[in-house]
Design a protein around this motif. Structure first.
Motif, mmCIF file in Angstrom:
data_model
loop_
_atom_site.group_PDB
_atom_site.id
_atom_site.type_symbol
_atom_site.label_atom_id
_atom_site.label_comp_id
_atom_site.label_asym_id
_atom_site.label_seq_id
_atom_site.Cartn_x
_atom_site.Cartn_y
_atom_site.Cartn_z
ATOM 1 N N THR A 1 6.161 -0.904 22.589
ATOM 2 C CA THR A 1 6.974 -1.920 23.269
ATOM 3 C C THR A 1 7.577 -2.945 22.315
ATOM 4 O O THR A 1 8.551 -3.619 22.663
ATOM 5 C CB THR A 1 6.136 -2.651 24.332
ATOM 6 N N GLN A 2 7.036 -3.026 21.091
ATOM 7 C CA GLN A 2 7.550 -3.987 20.112
ATOM 8 C C GLN A 2 8.147 -3.272 18.889
ATOM 9 O O GLN A 2 8.140 -3.803 17.787
ATOM 10 C CB GLN A 2 6.435 -4.951 19.679
ATOM 11 N N PHE A 3 8.694 -2.086 19.134
ATOM 12 C CA PHE A 3 9.205 -1.268 18.036
ATOM 13 C C PHE A 3 10.252 -2.007 17.198
ATOM 14 O O PHE A 3 10.183 -2.008 15.960
ATOM 15 C CB PHE A 3 9.786 0.039 18.585
ATOM 16 N N LYS B 1 -1.040 -7.104 15.822
ATOM 17 C CA LYS B 1 -1.778 -7.713 14.709
ATOM 18 C C LYS B 1 -2.317 -6.646 13.754
ATOM 19 O O LYS B 1 -2.302 -6.822 12.534
ATOM 20 C CB LYS B 1 -2.920 -8.579 15.242
ATOM 21 N N GLU B 2 -2.792 -5.546 14.316
ATOM 22 C CA GLU B 2 -3.313 -4.455 13.494
ATOM 23 C C GLU B 2 -2.197 -3.822 12.665
ATOM 24 O O GLU B 2 -2.376 -3.487 11.492
ATOM 25 C CB GLU B 2 -3.985 -3.418 14.385
ATOM 26 N N ILE B 3 -1.031 -3.664 13.294
ATOM 27 C CA ILE B 3 0.124 -3.100 12.588
ATOM 28 C C ILE B 3 0.563 -4.037 11.470
ATOM 29 O O ILE B 3 0.881 -3.599 10.356
ATOM 30 C CB ILE B 3 1.278 -2.843 13.576
ATOM 31 N N GLU B 4 0.570 -5.336 11.735
ATOM 32 C CA GLU B 4 0.969 -6.312 10.717
ATOM 33 C C GLU B 4 0.025 -6.269 9.517
ATOM 34 O O GLU B 4 0.467 -6.312 8.359
ATOM 35 C CB GLU B 4 0.999 -7.718 11.310
ATOM 36 N N VAL B 5 -1.272 -6.145 9.791
ATOM 37 C CA VAL B 5 -2.254 -6.059 8.707
ATOM 38 C C VAL B 5 -1.994 -4.804 7.864
ATOM 39 O O VAL B 5 -2.023 -4.842 6.624
ATOM 40 C CB VAL B 5 -3.692 -6.035 9.269
ATOM 41 N N HIS C 1 4.476 3.894 2.190
ATOM 42 C CA HIS C 1 3.271 3.580 2.955
ATOM 43 C C HIS C 1 3.498 4.021 4.398
ATOM 44 O O HIS C 1 4.493 3.669 5.023
ATOM 45 C CB HIS C 1 2.991 2.074 2.897
ATOM 46 N N TRP C 2 2.559 4.811 4.932
ATOM 47 C CA TRP C 2 2.671 5.304 6.302
ATOM 48 C C TRP C 2 1.937 4.369 7.253
ATOM 49 O O TRP C 2 0.804 3.953 6.980
ATOM 50 C CB TRP C 2 2.069 6.705 6.415
ATOM 51 N N VAL C 3 2.567 4.045 8.376
ATOM 52 C CA VAL C 3 1.960 3.168 9.377
ATOM 53 C C VAL C 3 2.080 3.830 10.752
ATOM 54 O O VAL C 3 3.186 4.110 11.221
ATOM 55 C CB VAL C 3 2.642 1.785 9.404
ATOM 56 N N ARG C 4 0.951 4.086 11.368
ATOM 57 C CA ARG C 4 0.944 4.644 12.736
ATOM 58 C C ARG C 4 1.121 3.504 13.731
ATOM 59 O O ARG C 4 0.396 2.499 13.677
ATOM 60 C CB ARG C 4 -0.368 5.382 13.000
ATOM 61 N N LEU C 5 2.068 3.665 14.669
ATOM 62 C CA LEU C 5 2.318 2.634 15.679
ATOM 63 C C LEU C 5 1.673 2.966 17.019
ATOM 64 O O LEU C 5 1.320 2.060 17.774
ATOM 65 C CB LEU C 5 3.829 2.449 15.897
ATOM 66 N N ILE D 1 8.779 -4.606 15.098
ATOM 67 C CA ILE D 1 8.018 -4.044 13.971
ATOM 68 C C ILE D 1 8.944 -3.758 12.794
ATOM 69 O O ILE D 1 8.596 -4.017 11.630
ATOM 70 C CB ILE D 1 7.266 -2.777 14.423
ATOM 71 N N ILE D 2 10.147 -3.219 13.072
ATOM 72 C CA ILE D 2 11.121 -2.997 11.993
ATOM 73 C C ILE D 2 11.462 -4.328 11.325
ATOM 74 O O ILE D 2 11.469 -4.443 10.089
ATOM 75 C CB ILE D 2 12.408 -2.346 12.535
ATOM 76 N N LYS D 3 11.729 -5.332 12.142
ATOM 77 C CA LYS D 3 12.077 -6.651 11.598
ATOM 78 C C LYS D 3 10.920 -7.234 10.788
ATOM 79 O O LYS D 3 11.124 -7.849 9.733
ATOM 80 C CB LYS D 3 12.453 -7.602 12.731
ATOM 81 N N LEU D 4 9.698 -7.039 11.296
ATOM 82 C CA LEU D 4 8.523 -7.540 10.581
ATOM 83 C C LEU D 4 8.392 -6.866 9.223
ATOM 84 O O LEU D 4 8.102 -7.521 8.208
ATOM 85 C CB LEU D 4 7.268 -7.292 11.419
#
Length: 681
Positions: free
Chosen positions: A372-374, A344-348, A315-319, A377-380
């Motif tokens: 800034t939360q890279f 929030k958008e990335i989490e969804v 699954h591809w996710v644009r940050l 995001i990996i941890k999430l």
């Protein structure tokens, strides 16, 4: 339910009939005795009493057993959790029959498919009509499996006809929708013994292709298993790839087989005792050793750490929609607005992909590392449940030791780094940032500290670096990096704005391209080509991009094509750009259909003589893909790939039939090479 492993299994060979005569078939000459339904039911009952939870119907072709639906329904009554059918697909190409079996309780299917082309499948199975029925069966299963909770696996047996095309088979089934693929080395029994030299390849010959198919399965999101191949043949480079973690399979101790069939005798020698895998290895076929000796097999001194099984669906996710470089060829420029996507958008997006079954995630941008939360995001992604996290990056931020360590500690698994030169002069000019090359070298140095990380390098081929391409690849091979994706420049985004600087006459630069591609002959090295016109790969046909990747290009332009049909809005890129675009012929065909023309199959080239198999002809017109509401671009792409994707050799330019010939099908070229062309003077 249907994906359990190591479940106690009863395997019953219920049918002595099969319309195929595969070159490697272990059951020929026929040694399966026909059993009455009462006997089969009694065996199933006894298995249930013995704790068996999965029932497999196997050799020869179980769907030819007329009471199979009755047997399946009885199996369900005895409490079996998994009812597994191993089949060649002929009978279940009839969708109604498949539904009938599913209604009775069938919930797992393994279908044998040994090639991506009808010609090869016919050779392997000795059945000229089998290929289309197998494909129809696969499409039937995929269409029904969600409704009926039925899992699907494709089995491919390695043989001398197909071992060079394992990646093509994996690409082929992936685009159909298959997510599980087993690749077997044949057991040397029956036909495999009878046809030994003709059918069974040397282990040493298949190593390179095993490596390639593992990487291909990774990229395709296909869960791959390699079976009946000794661990000493699977070198460390292959085994450490994520695509094979937990998927090297020797035998199943939880399976009980009921069949009047011989058992393959396997042996080990004294050197095997020094191998770290001695106790877990079942040995090598005695017949194989008696015929070819022990020279191919070398004991492994140290066992690799046990690796966890991972799923490969991606699954591809644009940050971000911003970047810290200003590449001259950037295809993403038009979509960048200087922002990062909200957490929030990335989490969804992450949760949506996971809920859809993905277990691999690819983090992309813009440049994803400048979010800034890279690290969070990996941890999430890990917290959500993703088992493999891949990053597409320019490498700048990862040159910082602490930032790289934080990303690795957060369990980043794979990094694809974009590097477009072998020195600062070329790379920095192309990415629009002085000092970028020094930083990306520092990133690669950091990567060396973490041997479990998978590292690959993207290179965009353009006028400024084409003559340095061999040096670029050699530089990074010498530094210990072995996977490269060569991206051919295309006329979009910044690349088109800078076309005078970047676009070039590839025919004049072929010697540099081919010298670079020569590195693919090194078994350590894997080179992918992306959007590189196939006619420039004569002599390197195994590097031709899978034609079904056209679907990926189309999916990124669905809105463009929808407006073309529904609103009569011209394709904005049509015109001068077409000569530089690998989709040129595709779009020309699309315009023909839009204008009311009917597309026919392309004719067979005269210089190849009469085809061995007469191909069924098809046509496509506007009504087949557009009903004034919906544009079926998948159907158009499928037709184009199968019926219209023909290419010529550069040598064909001197042929007197050049203007009347469309060339040969891309699949045939991948299989047999451009050498098949015999231009007429």
């Amino acid at each position: 339910m249907t994906n359990k492993k190591n479940i106690p299994t009863l395997d019953i060979a219920i049918s002595p009939s099969c319309p195929n005569n595969c070159v490697f078939c272990t059951s020929r000459p026929i040694n399966i005795k026909k059993m009455g339904s009462n006997k089969v039911i009694n065996l199933i009952r006894d298995g249930a009493n013995d704790g068996k939870k999965q029932l497999e119907f196997s050799a020869m072709e179980p769907t030819f057993y007329k009471d199979l639906p009755l047997i399946i329904s009885k199996t369900k009554q005895y409490g079996y959790e998994v009812i597994h059918l191993l089949t060649n697909g002929i009978k279940i190409s009839d969708k109604e029959y498949l539904i009938y079996l599913l209604q009775k309780g069938l919930n797992k299917i393994t279908l044998s498919l040994h090639s991506h082309r009808d010609y090869l499948e016919a050779k392997i199975t000795n059945n000229k009509t089998i290929f289309k029925k197998k494909i129809q069966a696969l499409e039937n299963i995929i269409d029904l499996q969600k409704k009926w909770d039925c899992s699907l696996t494709v089995n491919t047996v390695i043989n001398n006809y197909n071992y060079q095309y394992l990646t093509d088979v994996n690409n082929f089934i992936s685009h159909i929708g298959v997510k599980k693929h087993n690749i077997f080395f044949p057991h040397i029994l029956g036909n495999a013994q009878k046809n030994f030299n003709k059918a069974v390849p040397r282990y040493s010959k298949i190593k390179k292709y095993l490596y390639k198919v593992v990487i291909t399965a990774e990229k395709n999101g296909v869960n791959l298993s390699i079976i009946n191949i000794p661990r000493c043949i699977i070198n460390e480079r292959i085994y450490k790839l994520d695509g094979l973690k937990g998927h090297f399979i020797a035998s199943d101790p939880n399976k009980t087989e009921i069949a009047d069939a011989p058992i393959e005798e396997k042996i080990k020698n004294d050197k095997c005792k020094k191998c770290a895998y001695f106790n877990s290895c079942s040995g090598i076929s005695k017949y194989y050793i008696d015929s070819r000796g022990w020279s191919e097999f070398k004991p492994i001194k140290k066992m690799l750490p046990q690796e966890q099984n991972t799923s490969k669906e991606k699954h591809w996710v644009r940050l971000t929609k911003t970047c810290n470089q200003d590449c001259l060829f950037c295809l993403d420029k038009e979509l960048q607005d200087g922002t990062a996507l909200p957490m929030k958008e990335i989490e969804v997006d992450l949760k949506s992909g996971f809920d859809d079954g993905a277990r691999r995630v690819v983090l992309s941008g813009g440049e994803p590392t400048i979010h800034t939360q890279f690290i969070e995001i990996i941890k999430l992604a890990k917290k959500i449940g993703y088992e493999h996290i891949q990053l597409i990056t320019n490498g700048l931020k990862l040159s910082d030791d602490d930032f790289f360590k934080a990303a690795e500690m957060a369990e980043l698994n794979e990094i694809t780094v974009s590097i477009h030169g072998h020195n600062s002069v070329i790379h920095d000019k192309l990415v629009g940032l002085k000092g970028a090359f020094i930083k990306v070298l520092k990133t690669l140095k950091n990567a060396k500290k973490y041997p479990d990380l998978i590292i690959s390098i993207d290179v965009c081929i353009n006028k400024l670096n084409i003559r340095h391409l061999p040096e670029i690849i050699k530089t990074f091979i010498d530094a210990g990096f072995y996977e490269f994706d060569l991206l051919y420049i295309i006329p979009f985004g910044s690349a088109w704005e800078n076309r005078k600087l970047l676009f070039f006459d590839i025919e004049k630069e072929l010697s540099y391209l081919h010298k670079a591609l020569d590195f693919s002959k090194d078994p350590r090295v894997h080179i992918w080509t992306n959007r590189l016109p196939a006619q420039y790969l004569e002599g390197y046909e195994d590097l031709i991009q899978d034609p079904r990747k056209i679907h990926d290009e189309i999916n990124g332009r669905l809105e463009l094509f929808a407006d073309f049909f529904k609103k009569n809005k011209p394709l904005y890129c049509f015109g001068e750009r077409c000569q530089y675009c690998f989709l040129q012929n595709f779009c020309q065909d699309l315009i023909k259909v839009k204008n009311g023309e009917t597309l026919n199959c392309v004719s067979w080239p005269m210089c190849l003589g009469k085809p061995k198999f007469q191909k069924e002809t098809h046509q496509l017109s506007l009504k087949d893909i557009f009903d004034d509401q919906i544009v079926d671009m998948k159907k158009f792409a499928d037709f184009y790939i199968e019926e219209r994707y023909y290419i010529k050799s550069l040598r064909c330019g001197g042929c007197k039939m050049y203007n009347k010939c469309d060339g040969a099908h891309i699949g045939l070229i991948k299989e047999r090479g451009f050498k098949i062309f015999k231009p007429a003077g």
